[in-house]
Enzyme design. Structure first.
Site: not given
Length: 448
Positions: A420-422
Site C-alpha cells: 500500500d503506497h499510502r
C-alpha cells in the site's frame, strides 16, 4: 412478556448471516449458555448461545434462510409462567417485513427503503447496552431482568437498578451480574464504539464503486449458482482494495537449498513428536522476524495518520470450500518454527471444518498467500485491508543461477510483496524483502 432474540453480529464485518440450523424447537426449555442455532457468518459457521433462560415460544426465521440482517428478530423466548399464547404477539412483528408486498401499495415503499441501508441494523447491534434500559424500566414499572438474574441478584445482594443489562432490549442476564460484582459496569459502554466504526467505513467505501453487471451470453448454456456469504464478502473487500488502495509490487528470488536441508534434518528429529515442518512454516517465521527488523513495513494506513505495530501478527490465506479465510499466527516473531507449525495445522483444520472463532481470524498486521503447492511460479496478491502489505509466495523449483562466475543449479522461489503506497514506500518494501531473503537463505538465523 416474551423476549425477542435478535440476529447477532458474530464478527466485526458481519452485516447479514445465514441461519444454517436450529438446535432447539418450539416448546423446548432453554438455559443460559445453551446453544440455540448454528449461524453462518462471512468467515465461518458459529454456534449462537442463549444469554437467558426460558421456553422457546416461536422460531421466527426458518433454518437455511440466507441474508438475515443483524438485529432481525429470529425467535421468542417465554419467561417463567408465560404461556405459548404469548409467542404469536412477537411473531407478526418479526414477519412484518416479509408480507409487505401483500398490503396496499402505500406501505410498500417503507419496507423497500428498510433493507437498502444495510448498515442501519449493523450500527444498531452495539446499542443494546445503554439506550433502552431506562424507558424499559418505566414501561414495565420494574427493571427488566431474567428470572435467573433476579434470583442470583437477591442471593448476591445486588441492586438490579445499578446493573447495566446486555440482553435483548437491555434485559439483565446472569453474565451482567458477574461483571457488576467484579468491576463497575460503566467501562462496558465504550467497548462497542471501536467495533462499529470499521463496519460503517467498510460498508460506505465500496458502495461508491458499484460494479457493472452483465447478463450471460444468450446462446451459451449455464447454471446459476448463488454466492455463499463468504464469497460475497471476498468480492466486496477485494473490489474495495483494488479500487481504493494504491498497490505497487516488488519481487525477489530466494534460494531454498539450505532451508530444505535444514527442514529435512528438523523433520527427522521432530518425527517422534508428530511435527512435520513445511516451507510455509519457515516463511511465516521469516516474515515475523523481518517485520521485527523492519518495523516500518508492519504498518496500516489510517487517514491523516498511520499505525505502526510492535508485534507481527501474520494472517495466512487458507483455501476452504466457497472461498478462503485468513487465520492469524499472533506474535510470529516470538514463536519457534515447530510452534508455528502446530498452530498453523490446528487453524487450517478449524478453517476447513468451518469452526474458526472470531479471535482466530480477526486482526493481523501482515498477510501471506502461498500458491507454491499448486505449482504457481509467481503471482501478485491483493492487499487484505486494512493491512499495508501481503507477500505472495511461489513454488520452489530448480533454476540456473550464477555462483562465483560459474553456471549452477539451485532451488529458487520467487516472492512478490504487494504494498500500500499510502503507508509504505519502495525503499521500505525492498528493505523488508532483503531481510526476508537473508533469513530464508541462512535458515540458522531463524533458530536464533
Amino acid at each position: 412478556m416474551a423476549i425477542e432474540i435478535l440476529m447477532p453480529a458474530l464478527s466485526p464485518t458481519m452485516e447479514k448471516g445465514t441461519l444454517a440450523k436450529w438446535l432447539v424447537k418450539e416448546g423446548d426449555s432453554v438455559s443460559a449458555g445453551q446453544v440455540l442455532a448454528e449461524i453462518e457468518t462471512d468467515k465461518a459457521t458459529m454456534e449462537y448461545e442463549s444469554a437467558d433462560e426460558g421456553t422457546v415460544g416461536a422460531l421466527l426465521i426458518a433454518a437455511g434462510t440466507e441474508d438475515v440482517a443483524v438485529g432481525t428478530p429470529i425467535m421468542t423466548l417465554l419467561e417463567e409462567g408465560e404461556s405459548a399464547g404469548a409467542a404469536p404477539v412477537a411473531k407478526p412483528t418479526a414477519q412484518a417485513p416479509t408480507p409487505t408486498p401483500t398490503p396496499a401499495p402505500t406501505p410498500a415503499p417503507t419496507p423497500a427503503l428498510t433493507p437498502a441501508p444495510t448498515p442501519a441494523p449493523v450500527v444498531a447491534a452495539p446499542a443494546p447496552a445503554p439506550a433502552v434500559a431506562t424507558p424499559a424500566a418505566i414501561h414495565d414499572d420494574r427493571v427488566k431482568a431474567s428470572p435467573l438474574a433476579r434470583r442470583l441478584a437477591e442471593q448476591m445482594g445486588l441492586d438490579l437498578s445499578d446493573v447495566e443489562g446486555s440482553g435483548p432490549g437491555g434485559r439483565i442476564v446472569k453474565a451482567d451480574l458477574a461483571r457488576a460484582q467484579a468491576a463497575p459496569a460503566a467501562p462496558r459502554a465504550p467497548a462497542p464504539a471501536p467495533a462499529a466504526a470499521p463496519v460503517v467505513a467498510a460498508v460506505a467505501t465500496p458502495a461508491a464503486v458499484a460494479p457493472t453487471l452483465y447478463p450471460p451470453p444468450a446462446d451459451v448454456p449455464f447454471e446459476e449458482i448463488r454466492l455463499p456469504g463468504m464469497r460475497k464478502v471476498i468480492a466486496k473487500r477485494m473490489a474495495e482494495s483494488k479500487s481504493t488502495v494504491p498497490h505497487f509490487y516488488i519481487t525477489v528470488d530466494v534460494e531454498l537449498d539450505k532451508l530444505l536441508a535444514t527442514r529435512k534434518s528438523l523433520n527427522a528429529a521432530l518425527e517422534a513428536d508428530g511435527v512435520k515442518l513445511s516451507v510455509n512454516d519457515f516463511v511465516i517465521r521469516a516474515c515475523g522476524l523481518a517485520l521485527k527488523k523492519v518495523p516500518a513495513a508492519n504498518a496500516q494506513f489510517a487517514g491523516d495518520k498511520m499505525y505502526q505495530f510492535h508485534r507481527a501478527d501474520i494472517s495466512v490465506a487458507v483455501a476452504v470450500p466457497g472461498g478462503l479465510v485468513t487465520p492469524v499466527i499472533k506474535g510470529a516473531c516470538g514463536k519457534g518454527v515447530a510452534d508455528i507449525s502446530r498452530e498453523m495445522a490446528s487453524l487450517a483444520r478449524k478453517a476447513r471444518d468451518g469452526k474458526l472463532l472470531p479471535e482466530d481470524y480477526q486482526g493481523g498486521t501482515f498477510s501471506i498467500s502461498n500458491l507454491g503447492m499448486f505449482g504457481i511460479k509467481q503471482f501478485d496478491a491483493v492487499i487484505n485491508p486494512p493491512q499495508g502489505a501481503i507477500l505472495a509466495v511461489g513454488a520452489g523449483e530448480p533454476r540456473p543461477v550464477v555462483k562465483d562466475g560459474a553456471l549452477a543449479i539451485a532451488t529458487v522461489m520467487s516472492v512478490t510483496l504487494s504494498v500500500d503506497h499510502r503507508v509504505l514506500d519502495g525503499a521500505i518494501g525492498a528493505e523488508f524483502l532483503g531481510a526476508f531473503k537473508r533469513l530464508i537463505e541462512e535458515p540458522l538465523l531463524l533458530m536464533a
